[in-house]
Design a protein around this motif. Structure first.
Motif, PDB file in Angstrom:
ATOM      1  N   UNK A 162       0.826  -1.203   0.000  1.00  0.00           N
ATOM      2  CA  UNK A 162       0.000   0.000   0.000  1.00  0.00           C
ATOM      3  C   UNK A 162       0.867   1.263   0.000  1.00  0.00           C
ATOM      4  N   UNK A 163       1.907   1.272   0.850  1.00  0.00           N
ATOM      5  CA  UNK A 163       2.788   2.437   0.942  1.00  0.00           C
ATOM      6  C   UNK A 163       3.503   2.704  -0.370  1.00  0.00           C
ATOM      7  N   UNK A 164       3.969   1.636  -1.010  1.00  0.00           N
ATOM      8  CA  UNK A 164       4.667   1.784  -2.286  1.00  0.00           C
ATOM      9  C   UNK A 164       3.743   2.375  -3.346  1.00  0.00           C
ATOM     10  N   UNK A 165       2.522   1.868  -3.428  1.00  0.00           N
ATOM     11  CA  UNK A 165       1.578   2.351  -4.434  1.00  0.00           C
ATOM     12  C   UNK A 165       1.176   3.803  -4.173  1.00  0.00           C
ATOM     13  N   UNK A 166       0.917   4.121  -2.904  1.00  0.00           N
ATOM     14  CA  UNK A 166       0.536   5.497  -2.563  1.00  0.00           C
ATOM     15  C   UNK A 166       1.653   6.466  -2.924  1.00  0.00           C
ATOM     16  N   UNK A 167       2.895   6.082  -2.586  1.00  0.00           N
ATOM     17  CA  UNK A 167       4.036   6.951  -2.888  1.00  0.00           C
ATOM     18  C   UNK A 167       4.183   7.155  -4.392  1.00  0.00           C
ATOM     19  N   UNK A 168       4.046   6.088  -5.160  1.00  0.00           N
ATOM     20  CA  UNK A 168       4.168   6.210  -6.611  1.00  0.00           C
ATOM     21  C   UNK A 168       3.145   7.196  -7.177  1.00  0.00           C
ATOM     22  N   UNK A 169       1.905   7.101  -6.709  1.00  0.00           N
ATOM     23  CA  UNK A 169       0.840   7.943  -7.254  1.00  0.00           C
ATOM     24  C   UNK A 169       0.959   9.386  -6.772  1.00  0.00           C
ATOM     25  N   UNK A 170       1.136   9.561  -5.465  1.00  0.00           N
ATOM     26  CA  UNK A 170       1.159  10.920  -4.904  1.00  0.00           C
ATOM     27  C   UNK A 170       2.353  11.712  -5.429  1.00  0.00           C
ATOM     28  N   UNK A 171       3.536  11.112  -5.430  1.00  0.00           N
ATOM     29  CA  UNK A 171       4.708  11.823  -5.951  1.00  0.00           C
ATOM     30  C   UNK A 171       4.518  12.122  -7.432  1.00  0.00           C
ATOM     31  N   UNK A 172       3.904  11.196  -8.155  1.00  0.00           N
ATOM     32  CA  UNK A 172       3.624  11.431  -9.572  1.00  0.00           C
ATOM     33  C   UNK A 172       2.724  12.636  -9.772  1.00  0.00           C
ATOM     34  N   UNK A 173       1.709  12.775  -8.937  1.00  0.00           N
ATOM     35  CA  UNK A 173       0.826  13.937  -9.016  1.00  0.00           C
ATOM     36  C   UNK A 173       1.577  15.234  -8.706  1.00  0.00           C
ATOM     37  N   UNK A 174       2.439  15.196  -7.706  1.00  0.00           N
ATOM     38  CA  UNK A 174       3.196  16.394  -7.337  1.00  0.00           C
ATOM     39  C   UNK A 174       4.138  16.823  -8.454  1.00  0.00           C
ATOM     40  N   UNK A 175       4.793  15.845  -9.081  1.00  0.00           N
ATOM     41  CA  UNK A 175       5.671  16.166 -10.210  1.00  0.00           C
ATOM     42  C   UNK A 175       4.877  16.794 -11.347  1.00  0.00           C
ATOM     43  N   UNK A 176       3.720  16.206 -11.629  1.00  0.00           N
ATOM     44  CA  UNK A 176       2.870  16.732 -12.690  1.00  0.00           C
ATOM     45  C   UNK A 176       2.413  18.152 -12.358  1.00  0.00           C
ATOM     46  N   UNK A 177       2.077  18.392 -11.110  1.00  0.00           N
ATOM     47  CA  UNK A 177       1.583  19.708 -10.692  1.00  0.00           C
ATOM     48  C   UNK A 177       2.652  20.783 -10.864  1.00  0.00           C
ATOM     49  N   UNK A 178       3.890  20.482 -10.437  1.00  0.00           N
ATOM     50  CA  UNK A 178       4.967  21.472 -10.566  1.00  0.00           C
ATOM     51  C   UNK A 178       5.243  21.761 -12.037  1.00  0.00           C
ATOM     52  N   UNK A 179       5.284  20.701 -12.862  1.00  0.00           N
ATOM     53  CA  UNK A 179       5.538  20.898 -14.296  1.00  0.00           C
ATOM     54  C   UNK A 179       4.465  21.781 -14.929  1.00  0.00           C
ATOM     55  N   UNK A 180       3.211  21.511 -14.614  1.00  0.00           N
ATOM     56  CA  UNK A 180       2.118  22.294 -15.203  1.00  0.00           C
ATOM     57  C   UNK A 180       2.195  23.749 -14.758  1.00  0.00           C
ATOM     58  N   UNK A 181       2.478  23.981 -13.476  1.00  0.00           N
ATOM     59  CA  UNK A 181       2.531  25.359 -12.985  1.00  0.00           C
ATOM     60  C   UNK A 181       3.692  26.127 -13.601  1.00  0.00           C
ATOM     61  N   UNK A 182       4.869  25.492 -13.612  1.00  0.00           N
ATOM     62  CA  UNK A 182       6.058  26.185 -14.117  1.00  0.00           C
ATOM     63  C   UNK A 182       5.946  26.458 -15.614  1.00  0.00           C
ATOM     64  N   UNK A 183       5.238  25.618 -16.341  1.00  0.00           N
ATOM     65  CA  UNK A 183       5.065  25.829 -17.793  1.00  0.00           C
ATOM     66  C   UNK A 183       3.825  26.679 -18.085  1.00  0.00           C
ATOM     67  N   UNK A 184       3.440  27.506 -17.111  1.00  0.00           N
ATOM     68  CA  UNK A 184       2.399  28.528 -17.292  1.00  0.00           C
ATOM     69  C   UNK A 184       0.986  27.957 -17.488  1.00  0.00           C
ATOM     70  N   UNK A 185       0.718  26.874 -16.805  1.00  0.00           N
ATOM     71  CA  UNK A 185      -0.641  26.313 -16.739  1.00  0.00           C
ATOM     72  C   UNK A 185      -1.282  26.169 -18.121  1.00  0.00           C
ATOM     73  N   UNK A 186      -0.720  25.354 -19.004  1.00  0.00           N
ATOM     74  CA  UNK A 186      -1.330  25.160 -20.338  1.00  0.00           C
ATOM     75  C   UNK A 186      -2.808  24.794 -20.214  1.00  0.00           C
ATOM     76  N   UNK A 187      -3.646  25.459 -20.974  1.00  0.00           N
ATOM     77  CA  UNK A 187      -5.095  25.282 -20.826  1.00  0.00           C
ATOM     78  C   UNK A 187      -5.530  23.840 -21.096  1.00  0.00           C
ATOM     79  N   UNK A 188      -4.868  23.202 -22.069  1.00  0.00           N
ATOM     80  CA  UNK A 188      -5.250  21.834 -22.402  1.00  0.00           C
ATOM     81  C   UNK A 188      -5.084  20.870 -21.241  1.00  0.00           C
ATOM     82  N   UNK A 189      -4.078  21.135 -20.374  1.00  0.00           N
ATOM     83  CA  UNK A 189      -3.824  20.238 -19.249  1.00  0.00           C
ATOM     84  C   UNK A 189      -4.987  20.234 -18.252  1.00  0.00           C
ATOM     85  N   UNK A 190      -5.792  21.294 -18.275  1.00  0.00           N
ATOM     86  CA  UNK A 190      -6.953  21.352 -17.393  1.00  0.00           C
ATOM     87  C   UNK A 190      -7.910  20.177 -17.687  1.00  0.00           C
ATOM     88  N   UNK A 191      -7.924  19.763 -18.961  1.00  0.00           N
ATOM     89  CA  UNK A 191      -8.870  18.735 -19.383  1.00  0.00           C
ATOM     90  C   UNK A 191      -8.253  17.332 -19.386  1.00  0.00           C
TER      91      UNK A 191
END
Length: 668
Positions: A162-191
């Motif tokens: 459970x811990x391994x799976x949670x870490x994989x998903x949550x860290x993946x979301x955080x990485x995605x969030x930073x990338x989207x924010x730093x690249x000026x929130x591309x509108x398409x990523x909203x969808x």
């Protein structure tokens, strides 16, 4: 146009040295994965056993593919199906996305763009949520609700998963969030990255500098990469191994083999013991089964002995020997030493009904190891329940477990003009009446009705009369393999005197023993059908016609050896529904989920004092239907329900009748 260009930079902000660390980590993870696989291979083949012995005559490709793509038998439990499907499909989506990223980054094929990027990105984003929700439900079930059947010898092993799976998903979301924010929130990523986009908005509200975000991103990326490699490395060292071993075990498990036993080699002069006495004597499949067990407790939940508070938990049959082998690596452990791993009453409680194997998502054959243990207990230790030993002696002396004279075996046919088979005169069917049909009053009626129906249909058949003897089914279930060997050899020779097409029986235990287990002996191959299968065919062909109205409201009990072990659920129902006036009310637990009456595995001939009578739980289910009549198609079920129905208030006045007898009222 936007959808055609949609993509993202692979390895965004990741320096070359981190990429080098990633590939080095992959090499290390692969090494640990491979060493685990080798360890498992050595575990199964220890003692110089030939791995080819694991291969069945026919690979079970259907179960293999079903396990890989549709989770095998996991969906049989509705709640487990919900959370496991979330994890399964969510993780599969993330895996596909990861592989597409790798292909895009490391090959000339730039596949992670355009429509593919949009679809996969969206599915992966939603898939991550499914994984988190699924893990939450799984955690609740095992650690909050604390279901007893989920007990495990290593209770925290799921927490690692459970811990391994949670870490994989949550860290993946955080990485995605930073990338989207730093690249000026591309509108398409909203969808097509809705979860990441939501987190990106939160990241933006924190007011972090570009340098802080870049450093955080690289740190999280490294953690995510190492966590992924740890997952790969742990696949063969943790409970994650079930991802690999369950499909393989399904492939190695032939269809409905679990209760079919192989003969023992009594000609081996070097054998000092017989049966399963040491871990080195386990078959390759039995060892593989121990690796496949995920301790889900499905077998425990459906075991009729366990439900009746008998001292048997089929899960522990598997896990106890696994744990003792893990605790003593490389050693040949004596299972029956000063502190036996198994108790006599634990093994004798098993009805060999096959419910454990039917339900098991890991394709484990519990009955095989239980019977190998019972063989050792009976043959080497001389340990049989007194009533079982008495039944064996009566079978060997009188040809039946009741000990009634062999001369009386054909008395049921007086005044009926029943054809008796003769050497040189071929018939289409040899009707093997069986001991219950020959000596038990309620089953004698079934035999008479079946004979009259076969005559009515003009079937070419004959019985063996006074020369017929017990086929040895209870003797083999007791574990007394040598006595069974003698009985089987004598019966095969006796039956081979005559010419016939098929053997028909009305007892599923006779059906199984003659049809499947005699086939393991020389000249023991007999094509065998159950009387409901033959009668159903006669109705379909028009040779029998159910014309008279029979005003019966009834429920039907599926015998284990006709259903789970033989695969026949429709023939009895086809007969019943073809009879005018019959109303069939199905029990909640029916067909392959039907609860055993409790008389298999030798329990017909002895009663263990622990717990309650094995038939009572099934009788309660019968009573819940409020049907005044029970239809069945098994000699053991007929005897047991008739003798036990008074134990339950809702079945005190229950009528018990065989399907053939109900048909006879309409067709004769």
């Amino acid at each position: 146009m936007e959808s055609m260009e949609a993509s993202r930079q692979i390895m965004w902000m990741i320096p070359f040295w981190m990429k080098v660390v990633m590939y080095l980590s992959l090499a290390v993870a692969t090494y640990f994965f491979a060493t685990g696989l080798v360890e498992k291979y050595k575990f199964v083949t220890a003692g110089g056993k030939n791995p080819k012995d694991l291969l069945p005559k026919r690979l079970n490709l259907e179960a293999f593919l079903k396990t890989i793509f549709f989770q095998g038998k996991v969906p049989r439990d509705s709640f487990v199906n919900v959370f496991h499907s979330m994890i399964f499909w969510g993780f599969l989506t993330l895996f596909i996305a990861t592989e597409l990223v790798a292909i895009h980054a490391d090959t000339p094929f730039k596949v992670f763009k355009g429509t593919t990027y949009i679809v996969v990105s969206f599915l992966a984003d939603v898939g991550g949520l499914f994984v988190l929700l699924g893990v939450g439900l799984a955690y609740y079930r095992r650690y909050v609700a604390k279901r007893k059947f989920l007990s495990a010898t290593r209770p925290n092993q799921e927490k690692f998963m459970y811990g391994m799976l949670i870490a994989l998903v949550v860290i993946g979301y955080l990485l995605e969030a930073i990338r989207i924010f730093v690249t000026n929130m591309p509108e398409g990523e909203r969808f097509w990255s809705p979860v990441g986009y939501t987190f990106a908005a939160i990241v933006g509200s924190l007011g972090l500098s570009q340098e802080a975000l870049a450093g955080t991103y690289k740190t999280l990326w490294m953690l995510h990469m190492l966590n992924t490699m740890a997952f790969v490395a742990s696949l063969t060292h943790s409970k994650f191994f079930h991802i690999l071993v369950l499909p393989f075990n399904a492939l190695m498990t032939p269809y409905r083999r679990g209760a079919v036993l192989n003969p023992m080699d009594f000609a081996n002069e070097n054998a000092e013991t017989f049966g399963l006495g040491k871990t080195s004597e386990m078959t390759l499949k039995e060892k593989l089964d121990t690796l496949a067990c995920v301790e889900c407790g499905r077998c425990t939940q459906v075991c009729p002995a366990n439900l009746a508070d008998k001292p048997l938990d089929p899960k522990l049959i598997v896990t106890k020997v696994r744990d003792v082998m893990n605790a003593n690596p490389g050693q040949d452990v004596d299972l029956w030493g000063d502190n036996p791993l198994y108790a006599s009453n634990e093994l004798d409680s098993c009805t060999t009904c096959g419910a454990c194997m039917e339900e098991c998502p890991a394709s484990i054959e519990h009955v095989q190891v239980i019977m190998d243990l019972k063989r050792y207990k009976a043959l080497t230790l001389g340990d049989l329940p007194p009533a079982a030993a008495d039944a064996v002696n009566k079978i060997k002396k009188n040809g039946n477990p009741w000990g009634i004279s062999q001369d009386d075996r054909f008395n049921w046919a007086q005044g009926m003009d029943v054809p008796v088979i003769e050497a040189g005169k071929k018939v289409d069917y040899l009707y093997y009446v069986g001991c219950a049909g020959s000596y038990d009053g309620s089953n004698q009626k079934v035999v008479k009705d079946t004979v009259n129906l076969l005559k009515k249909a003009g079937v070419s058949f004959a019985v063996m009369g006074k020369t017929e003897k017990c086929n040895g089914d209870p003797v083999r279930r007791f574990g007394d393999e040598y006595s069974f060997y003698e009985i089987a050899i004598e019966n095969i020779a006796n039956m081979r005197q005559y010419e016939f097409g098929k053997v028909v029986t009305h007892c599923p235990h006779c059906l199984h023993t003659i049809g499947k287990e005699y086939a393991k002996f020389d000249d023991g191959q007999f094509e065998t059908v159950h009387h409901t299968e033959l009668l159903s065919e006669l109705l379909r062909s028009g040779k029998l016609k159910a014309l008279k109205n029979v005003a019966d409201e009834l429920t039907f009990h599926d015998p284990c050896y006709l259903g789970r072990h033989h695969g026949e659920y429709n023939a009895p129902r086809d007969i019943l529904t073809s009879i005018p006036g019959v109303k069939l009310i199905e029990m909640e637990k029916n067909k392959d989920k039907a609860l055993c009456c409790g008389m298999g595995g030798g329990n017909m001939w002895y009663e263990l004092p622990e717990g309650k009578h094995l038939a009572e739980n099934r009788l309660e289910q019968i009573g819940d239907t409020k049907a005044p009549k029970l239809a069945t198609s098994c000699s053991y079920c007929m005897i047991n329900f008739n003798s036990s129905k008074g134990h339950i208030s809702t079945t005190e006045n229950l009528q018990v009748e065989d399907v053939a007898s109900i048909l006879a009222k309409s067709a004769l």
